[in-house]
Scaffold this active site. Structure first.
Site, PDB file in Angstrom:
ATOM      1  N   LYS A  34      11.995   4.644  -8.294  1.00  0.00           N
ATOM      2  CA  LYS A  34      11.839   3.396  -7.538  1.00  0.00           C
ATOM      3  C   LYS A  34      11.304   2.309  -8.458  1.00  0.00           C
ATOM      4  O   LYS A  34      10.300   2.503  -9.137  1.00  0.00           O
ATOM      5  CB  LYS A  34      10.879   3.577  -6.357  1.00  0.00           C
ATOM      6  CG  LYS A  34      10.688   2.304  -5.520  1.00  0.00           C
ATOM      7  CD  LYS A  34       9.812   2.552  -4.313  1.00  0.00           C
ATOM      8  CE  LYS A  34       8.325   2.612  -4.638  1.00  0.00           C
ATOM      9  NZ  LYS A  34       7.781   1.266  -4.989  1.00  0.00           N
ATOM     10  N   LEU A  62      12.425  -4.232  -3.334  1.00  0.00           N
ATOM     11  CA  LEU A  62      11.988  -5.629  -3.376  1.00  0.00           C
ATOM     12  C   LEU A  62      11.624  -6.191  -2.002  1.00  0.00           C
ATOM     13  O   LEU A  62      11.140  -7.314  -1.905  1.00  0.00           O
ATOM     14  CB  LEU A  62      13.074  -6.498  -4.024  1.00  0.00           C
ATOM     15  CG  LEU A  62      13.448  -6.117  -5.457  1.00  0.00           C
ATOM     16  CD1 LEU A  62      14.483  -7.092  -6.013  1.00  0.00           C
ATOM     17  CD2 LEU A  62      12.215  -6.066  -6.360  1.00  0.00           C
ATOM     18  N   HIS A  65      12.706 -10.576   2.622  1.00  0.00           N
ATOM     19  CA  HIS A  65      12.336 -11.097   3.949  1.00  0.00           C
ATOM     20  C   HIS A  65      12.406 -12.616   3.879  1.00  0.00           C
ATOM     21  O   HIS A  65      11.505 -13.263   3.362  1.00  0.00           O
ATOM     22  CB  HIS A  65      10.926 -10.635   4.326  1.00  0.00           C
ATOM     23  CG  HIS A  65      10.544 -10.960   5.735  1.00  0.00           C
ATOM     24  ND1 HIS A  65       9.377 -10.503   6.300  1.00  0.00           N
ATOM     25  CD2 HIS A  65      11.164 -11.685   6.706  1.00  0.00           C
ATOM     26  CE1 HIS A  65       9.283 -10.930   7.548  1.00  0.00           C
ATOM     27  NE2 HIS A  65      10.367 -11.665   7.802  1.00  0.00           N
ATOM     28  N   ASP A  66      13.513 -13.180   4.370  1.00  0.00           N
ATOM     29  CA  ASP A  66      13.717 -14.621   4.311  1.00  0.00           C
ATOM     30  C   ASP A  66      14.767 -14.974   5.358  1.00  0.00           C
ATOM     31  O   ASP A  66      15.163 -14.115   6.161  1.00  0.00           O
ATOM     32  CB  ASP A  66      14.167 -15.029   2.897  1.00  0.00           C
ATOM     33  CG  ASP A  66      13.711 -16.439   2.508  1.00  0.00           C
ATOM     34  OD1 ASP A  66      13.905 -17.361   3.327  1.00  0.00           O
ATOM     35  OD2 ASP A  66      13.163 -16.603   1.409  1.00  0.00           O
ATOM     36  N   PRO A  68      18.392 -15.541   6.992  1.00  0.00           N
ATOM     37  CA  PRO A  68      19.569 -14.684   6.777  1.00  0.00           C
ATOM     38  C   PRO A  68      20.456 -15.117   5.627  1.00  0.00           C
ATOM     39  O   PRO A  68      20.919 -14.270   4.843  1.00  0.00           O
ATOM     40  CB  PRO A  68      20.301 -14.778   8.124  1.00  0.00           C
ATOM     41  CG  PRO A  68      19.214 -15.010   9.116  1.00  0.00           C
ATOM     42  CD  PRO A  68      18.232 -15.902   8.418  1.00  0.00           C
ATOM     43  N   ASN A  69      20.718 -16.395   5.478  1.00  0.00           N
ATOM     44  CA  ASN A  69      21.605 -16.860   4.422  1.00  0.00           C
ATOM     45  C   ASN A  69      21.047 -16.522   3.036  1.00  0.00           C
ATOM     46  O   ASN A  69      21.776 -16.054   2.146  1.00  0.00           O
ATOM     47  CB  ASN A  69      21.816 -18.371   4.545  1.00  0.00           C
ATOM     48  CG  ASN A  69      22.817 -18.896   3.539  1.00  0.00           C
ATOM     49  OD1 ASN A  69      23.961 -18.468   3.498  1.00  0.00           O
ATOM     50  ND2 ASN A  69      22.379 -19.842   2.710  1.00  0.00           N
ATOM     51  N   THR A  70      19.759 -16.746   2.846  1.00  0.00           N
ATOM     52  CA  THR A  70      19.125 -16.453   1.559  1.00  0.00           C
ATOM     53  C   THR A  70      19.147 -14.964   1.256  1.00  0.00           C
ATOM     54  O   THR A  70      19.460 -14.553   0.129  1.00  0.00           O
ATOM     55  CB  THR A  70      17.677 -16.972   1.556  1.00  0.00           C
ATOM     56  OG1 THR A  70      17.700 -18.396   1.709  1.00  0.00           O
ATOM     57  CG2 THR A  70      16.968 -16.615   0.265  1.00  0.00           C
ATOM     58  N   ARG A 183       0.895  12.398  -0.957  1.00  0.00           N
ATOM     59  CA  ARG A 183      -0.170  12.851  -1.840  1.00  0.00           C
ATOM     60  C   ARG A 183      -0.231  14.374  -1.806  1.00  0.00           C
ATOM     61  O   ARG A 183       0.017  14.986  -0.770  1.00  0.00           O
ATOM     62  CB  ARG A 183      -1.540  12.293  -1.390  1.00  0.00           C
ATOM     63  CG  ARG A 183      -1.679  10.779  -1.488  1.00  0.00           C
ATOM     64  CD  ARG A 183      -1.782  10.332  -2.928  1.00  0.00           C
ATOM     65  NE  ARG A 183      -2.019   8.907  -3.050  1.00  0.00           N
ATOM     66  CZ  ARG A 183      -1.076   7.983  -3.128  1.00  0.00           C
ATOM     67  NH1 ARG A 183       0.207   8.342  -3.067  1.00  0.00           N
ATOM     68  NH2 ARG A 183      -1.381   6.710  -3.257  1.00  0.00           N
ATOM     69  N   GLN A 192      -3.569   4.022   0.512  1.00  0.00           N
ATOM     70  CA  GLN A 192      -2.684   4.410   1.602  1.00  0.00           C
ATOM     71  C   GLN A 192      -3.525   4.901   2.776  1.00  0.00           C
ATOM     72  O   GLN A 192      -4.547   5.565   2.604  1.00  0.00           O
ATOM     73  CB  GLN A 192      -1.737   5.530   1.148  1.00  0.00           C
ATOM     74  CG  GLN A 192      -0.921   5.193  -0.080  1.00  0.00           C
ATOM     75  CD  GLN A 192       0.308   4.364   0.243  1.00  0.00           C
ATOM     76  OE1 GLN A 192       0.445   3.835   1.338  1.00  0.00           O
ATOM     77  NE2 GLN A 192       1.192   4.240  -0.720  1.00  0.00           N
ATOM     78  N   ARG A 213       1.375   7.620  -7.887  1.00  0.00           N
ATOM     79  CA  ARG A 213       0.281   8.042  -8.758  1.00  0.00           C
ATOM     80  C   ARG A 213       0.100   9.543  -8.920  1.00  0.00           C
ATOM     81  O   ARG A 213      -0.275   9.992 -10.010  1.00  0.00           O
ATOM     82  CB  ARG A 213      -1.016   7.384  -8.268  1.00  0.00           C
ATOM     83  CG  ARG A 213      -1.087   5.907  -8.622  1.00  0.00           C
ATOM     84  CD  ARG A 213      -2.133   5.157  -7.816  1.00  0.00           C
ATOM     85  NE  ARG A 213      -1.673   4.905  -6.449  1.00  0.00           N
ATOM     86  CZ  ARG A 213      -2.307   4.139  -5.572  1.00  0.00           C
ATOM     87  NH1 ARG A 213      -3.453   3.565  -5.906  1.00  0.00           N
ATOM     88  NH2 ARG A 213      -1.824   3.937  -4.364  1.00  0.00           N
TER      89      ARG A 213
END
Length: 237
Positions: A34, A62, A65-66, A68-70, A183, A192, A213
């Site tokens: 990842k 990543l 969250h913006d 829809p077009n972006t 974990r 977490q 980790r």
């Protein structure tokens, strides 16, 4: 249905990430990895291509969250990186998720898996009530977000292992559950809140577990990865 262990490459730059992956040279099972915001913002698409060229599957985390077009246009760019999985926030709504799916799909119809984040594993019900003004129980919110993602055509969700079984019940066994917050029983929880072990994640219905980790900070990362694979998949590397 495919299941796998995903190692979170939570490093500050390309040099550290590649040095870590060098430890797996000669290991027959190339780890699925990842790449999150920290590493991607530091090293960019060149590192993604380098890691892909080494034979690793990649989850590009990543959390778009913006509007829809972006998001749709951004996903079209990410689809060109030949990653295997990417994600967005389900909180962006169904129109945004459908735009993301459209942008991610290539001209030949192929695309990476697209999954949605329901609630972060660092989120507690107290935080939801006091800071987000969400009074519903966290599991109810997760289920609603997961169902919205399924109706929007996504492949699965990021959720806690504790919610994986409920997600499958609500959205179907083929709807993927990608579960961070993993974990070992003898590891610290860190930041977490909702965590479990690889073996417990398997029994709870997780399809993919994301481990950071406990592997990347281990004295012997290859042995730690092998332990995860054994506990979650019952396989040797």
């Amino acid at each position: 249905m495919a299941k796998d262990v995903i190692i979170a490459l939570d490093f500050a730059g390309a040099e550290q990430a590649l040095a870590f992956l060098d430890k797996f040279e000669g290991v027959a099972r190339k780890p699925f990895v990842k790449i999150g915001m920290e590493l991607f913002y530091a090293a960019g698409s060149e590192l993604v291509r380098e890691i892909k060229a080494r034979g690793h599957k990649i989850f590009l985390d990543l959390k778009l969250h913006d509007i829809p077009n972006t998001v749709g246009k951004a996903m079209a760019v990410l689809s060109g990186l030949d990653v295997d999985m990417c994600n967005l926030h389900a909180a962006g709504g169904s129109v945004m998720m459908r735009a993301a799916l459209e942008g991610l799909t290539r001209a030949d119809g192929s695309r990476p898996l697209l999954i949605a984040v329901t609630q972060l594993t660092s989120t507690s019900e107290q935080l939801m009530r006091e800071e987000l003004l969400i009074d519903r129980p966290i599991d109810e919110t997760v289920m609603l977000y997961a169902e919205n993602a399924a109706r929007s055509g996504l492949d699965g969700v990021v959720c806690s292992p504790l919610e994986a079984g409920k997600v499958h019940s609500a959205c179907g066994e083929n709807f993927l559950t990608v579960t961070p917050g993993i974990r070992f029983a003898d590891s610290a929880k860190g930041d977490q809140v909702r965590v479990t072990t690889p073996a417990d994640a398997r029994s709870l219905g997780s399809d993919y577990i994301v481990v950071g980790r406990p592997v990347t900070a281990a004295a012997d990362p290859v042995a730690a990865y092998a332990r995860c694979v054994k506990d979650f998949l019952g396989e040797e590397i």
